[in-house]
Write an enzyme that holds these catalytic residues in place. Structure first.
Site, mmCIF file in Angstrom:
data_model
loop_
_atom_site.group_PDB
_atom_site.id
_atom_site.type_symbol
_atom_site.label_atom_id
_atom_site.label_comp_id
_atom_site.label_asym_id
_atom_site.label_seq_id
_atom_site.Cartn_x
_atom_site.Cartn_y
_atom_site.Cartn_z
ATOM 1 N N SER A 1 8.792 -2.532 0.526
ATOM 2 C CA SER A 1 8.642 -4.669 0.234
ATOM 3 C C SER A 1 9.472 -5.381 -0.553
ATOM 4 C CB SER A 1 6.948 -4.369 0.004
ATOM 5 O OG SER A 1 7.044 -6.285 0.031
ATOM 6 N N TYR B 1 1.377 -3.711 -5.792
ATOM 7 C CA TYR B 1 1.676 -4.172 -4.523
ATOM 8 C C TYR B 1 3.482 -3.452 -4.983
ATOM 9 C CZ TYR B 1 3.144 -4.804 -0.406
ATOM 10 O OH TYR B 1 3.834 -4.687 1.341
#
Length: 262
Positions: free
Chosen positions: A142, A155
């Site tokens: 990501s 995350y």
């Protein structure tokens, strides 16, 4: 987008293939001629893919947090279908809590999938690929791994761990002919993305993603659109192909310029 059947004869393993980016990766690889073992937490989640490709896609249940289960599926794949040429780590979960309010369990669960899962799969397949002298591993990470996000510490940190792990693995196995790269998407139209939007205000939520939010230190998307899962899948397909044969330990951002490549 690539054309032709450049992956004919290749066998790929894809995790998190039950929807979103993982499903798009299966379509991209199978569309280029590869045979694919599509895995997700339950076989039901990938059964439709297997049916759609009539023998070229095999559905298997897999919990990437379970190292023994990963080793079993990889061993079964190689014993039954042949040597793996490609592995794509897509399975992931999103944590959306502020650090001060985050329970231990949320932090641990996020790392168990996003970082430990990548380790389990990559260790298992890279060992076999290195013995054969060829192979390609791609981890879908990501852009949050490279730029801070509010309420996304678990995350972002887990994805950053996955990126650096994949680069280190790439260095270790480069001399064995195995390439390891990462693709780092920005906002992409998946259930994970929609889950962060305000119910009943989806259009406004999508517009806010594109425009950015100075109050939360979030830049917008210069290209003016949210990615489709296929945009990410096409980047993966390129990196596993022979067209990327001299690329390893690379982190390819596919985020429409959202991070300004900070």
């Amino acid at each position: 987008m690539s054309t032709g059947q450049e992956l004919t004869g290749r066998l790929a393993l894809v995790t998190g293939a039950g929807g979103g980016i993982g499903e798009a990766v299966v379509h991209a690889l199978a569309g280029l001629g590869a045979r694919v073992v599509a895995t997700d937490l339950t076989e039901d989640g990938v059964a439709a893919l297997a049916k759609a490709y009539d023998g070229r896609v095999t559905a298997r249940a897999l919990d990437v947090t379970d190292s023994a289960a990963v080793e079993s599926v990889v061993a079964w794949t190689e014993d039954t279908l042949g040597p793996l040429d490609i592995a794509v780590n897509v399975a992931g979960i999103l944590s959306g809590s502020a650090v001060a309010e985050m329970p231990d369990e949320e932090w641990a669960a996020t790392f168990a999938v996003n970082a430990h899962g990548v380790f389990h799969v990559s260790r298992s397949v890279s060992r076999r690929m290195a013995e054969r002298g060829s192979g390609s591993i791609v981890t879908v990470a990501s852009n949050a791994a490279g730029i801070p996000r509010t309420n996304m510490a678990a995350y972002a940190a887990s994805k950053a761990a996955a990126v650096m792990f994949t680069k280190c693995l790439g260095l270790e196995v480069a001399s064995k002919g195995v390439r390891c790269n990462t693709v780092s998407p920005g906002s992409t139209l998946t259930d994970m993305q929609r889950g962060m939007w305000t119910a009943g205000a989806e259009e406004a939520s999508a517009r806010a993603v594109v425009e950015g939010d100075p109050a939360s230190y979030r830049t917008g998307i210069p290209l003016g659109r949210i990615a489709e899962p296929s945009d990410i899948a096409d980047a993966v397909a390129f990196l596993v192909s022979d067209r990327a044969r001299h690329i390893t330990m690379h982190d390819l951002y596919v985020d429409g310029g959202a991070t300004l490549r900070a």
